[in-house]
Scaffold this active site. Structure first.
Site, PDB file in Angstrom:
ATOM      1  N   ASP A   1       0.831  -1.208   0.000  1.00 49.34           N
ATOM      2  CA  ASP A   1       0.000   0.000   0.000  1.00 49.34           C
ATOM      3  C   ASP A   1       0.867   1.261   0.000  1.00 49.34           C
ATOM      4  O   ASP A   1       1.656   1.487   0.931  1.00 49.34           O
ATOM      5  CB  ASP A   1      -0.881  -0.061   1.272  1.00 49.34           C
ATOM      6  CG  ASP A   1      -2.007   0.936   1.260  1.00 49.34           C
ATOM      7  OD1 ASP A   1      -1.998   1.846   0.407  1.00 49.34           O
ATOM      8  OD2 ASP A   1      -2.895   0.813   2.118  1.00 49.34           O
ATOM      9  N   GLY A  31      -5.347   3.502  -7.659  1.00 50.84           N
ATOM     10  CA  GLY A  31      -5.574   3.756  -9.081  1.00 50.84           C
ATOM     11  C   GLY A  31      -4.836   4.965  -9.627  1.00 50.84           C
ATOM     12  O   GLY A  31      -5.038   5.357 -10.782  1.00 50.84           O
ATOM     13  N   ASP A  77     -10.568   4.134  -1.499  1.00 49.93           N
ATOM     14  CA  ASP A  77     -11.176   3.142  -0.613  1.00 49.93           C
ATOM     15  C   ASP A  77     -12.704   3.081  -0.725  1.00 49.93           C
ATOM     16  O   ASP A  77     -13.383   4.108  -0.707  1.00 49.93           O
ATOM     17  CB  ASP A  77     -10.833   3.457   0.857  1.00 49.93           C
ATOM     18  CG  ASP A  77      -9.370   3.253   1.147  1.00 49.93           C
ATOM     19  OD1 ASP A  77      -8.569   3.128   0.179  1.00 49.93           O
ATOM     20  OD2 ASP A  77      -8.996   3.232   2.322  1.00 49.93           O
TER      21      ASP A  77
HETATM   22  C1  GLA Z   1      -5.493   2.291   2.783  1.00 50.48           C
HETATM   23  C2  GLA Z   1      -6.002   1.129   1.918  1.00 50.48           C
HETATM   24  C3  GLA Z   1      -7.033   0.332   2.704  1.00 50.48           C
HETATM   25  C4  GLA Z   1      -6.400  -0.180   3.993  1.00 50.48           C
HETATM   26  C5  GLA Z   1      -5.826   0.980   4.793  1.00 50.48           C
HETATM   27  C6  GLA Z   1      -5.019   0.490   5.984  1.00 50.48           C
HETATM   28  O1  GLA Z   1      -6.489   3.226   3.035  1.00 50.48           O
HETATM   29  O2  GLA Z   1      -6.539   1.603   0.714  1.00 50.48           O
HETATM   30  O3  GLA Z   1      -7.515  -0.746   1.926  1.00 50.48           O
HETATM   31  O4  GLA Z   1      -5.402  -1.116   3.672  1.00 50.48           O
HETATM   32  O5  GLA Z   1      -4.967   1.783   4.007  1.00 50.48           O
HETATM   33  O6  GLA Z   1      -4.429   1.527   6.706  1.00 50.48           O
END
Ligand code: GLA
Length: 365
Positions: free
Chosen positions: A116, A165, A186
């Site tokens: 991430d 994205g 998200d």
């Molecule tokens: C981001 C990701 C989520 C999750 C959080 C965790 O927002 O997009 O899917 O993994 O981090 O902190």
């Protein structure tokens, strides 16, 4: 297909929650329906030891034992990190420790890594202010670095890119080793968030295929206040999109309705179809959309979405069967939510849908 801790447990997830999720995946029939990955998301990380080796925090006393437990249930296990110094929840990231971390995950027995972007975005901006191309290169390089680190660690792991994205991830994510890549910000546990994400996937079908998939984010089926119809629409859309089906609900409170939506074998078969061809929009009206998806056996999945907030009957709807690959304007149809053969349907067939509902048909000539 699997389950991930974030959408329900977020920062509270513990070893016990993961074990419980694994138990319930088995007892609820979810595992046998195909949900095999149990993915630990953010907030498992502790500090690094004197040699820089990452340790789990007190919520996860023994990661290897946890992985063994999950494996003993016939399931696989996933973990989460960031290319930046910190994860999105401000836990320790992998920057400067990529090979070491991949090796640790492999030793623990991990089968999946969600990587991430989080704080790495700041590093990109600081190193290359006002230079989006250089920032993009830095981001790609960071993903390549971890991909290579996983290969070097020698344990197969699904590599899941999470960078919301940015920079049209679908254009370059396969090249940096991604097996799946997020295409959006998200998801939230409500209809508007879910359907906005789903509909915005139109046009992305050509970028997905076996081994490399667009990821419109994890499922919220069973979370928030989504109604039965909204959960049906969610699962229908994700299946049309050949999307990874990563459930995100709390199994300890899963009711029969949610379980039956998540484990509908005929719908899952569309999602998992071997041709691996993502569906796309055929037609969009003000309150209705029609999407189609070609399937390996020559049939076609057709989905009708009722986007209306108040109407429950779709009038004057043309199914666009010709555009979906049926020049005669007729097709044999099976309704995959009611499990009923409908016989031959015509382009003018009318379906009754509740607000925010969907119909999913399998069409054959
Ligand atoms: C981001 C990701 C989520 C999750 C959080 C965790 O927002 O997009 O899917 O993994 O981090 O902190």
């Amino acid at each position: 297909m699997g389950w991930n801790s974030w959408n329900w447990f977020a920062g509270k997830v513990t070893d016990a929650d993961i074990r419980k999720a694994a138990d319930l995946l088995v007892s609820s029939g979810m595992r046998d329906a195909g949900y095999v990955y149990v993915n630990i998301d953010d907030t498992w990380q502790g500090k690094r030891d004197a040699n820089g080796v990452i340790q789990a925090n007190e919520k996860f006393p023994d990661m290897k034992a946890l992985a063994d437990y999950v494996h003993s249930k016939g399931l696989k296990i996933g973990i989460y990190s960031s290319p930046g110094p910190q994860t999105c929840a401000r836990y320790e990231g992998s920057l400067g420790h990529e090979e070491q971390d991949a090796k640790t995950y492999a030793e623990w027995g991990m089968d999946y890594l969600k990587y991430d972007l989080c704080s790495f975005g700041k590093n990109m901006k600081e190193e290359h202010p006002n230079d989006p191309d250089a920032q993009n290169k830095m981001m790609r390089d960071a993903y390549v670095k971890m991909h290579n680190a996983i290969l070097k660690a020698g344990r197969p792991m699904v590599f899941s890119l999470c960078q919301y994205g940015f920079d049209q991830s679908w254009q370059w994510a396969p090249e940096v080793g991604g097996n799946l890549w997020r295409t959006t910000d998200d998801i939230r546990a409500n209809y508007d968030s879910m359907i906005l994400i789903g509909l915005s996937q139109a046009g992305l079908s050509k970028f997905a295929g076996p081994g490399h998939w667009n990821d419109p984010d994890m499922l919220e089926v069973g979370n928030g206040k989504m109604t039965h119809e909204e959960n049906i629409s969610h699962m229908t859309m994700w299946s049309m999109l050949a999307a990874p089906l990563i459930a995100g609900n709390n199994f300890t409170e899963m009711n029969d309705d949610v379980r039956s939506i998540l484990t509908n074998k005929e719908v899952i078969a569309i999602d998992q179809d071997m041709l691996g061809k993502q569906g796309d929009r055929v037609w969009a009206g003000e309150e209705t959309e029609i999407w189609s998806r070609p399937l390996a056996d020559g049939s076609v999945a057709l989905a009708i979405f009722n986007l209306s907030h108040d109407r429950n009957v779709m009038r004057g709807l043309r199914l666009h069967l010709k555009e979906a690959g049926f020049p005669s304007g007729t097709a044999h149809a099976r309704d995959l939510w009611t499990h009923k053969d409908l016989g031959v349907i015509k382009d003018t067939n009318v379906f009754t849908m509740q607000r925010h509902g969907a119909v999913l048909l399998k069409l054959t000539k």
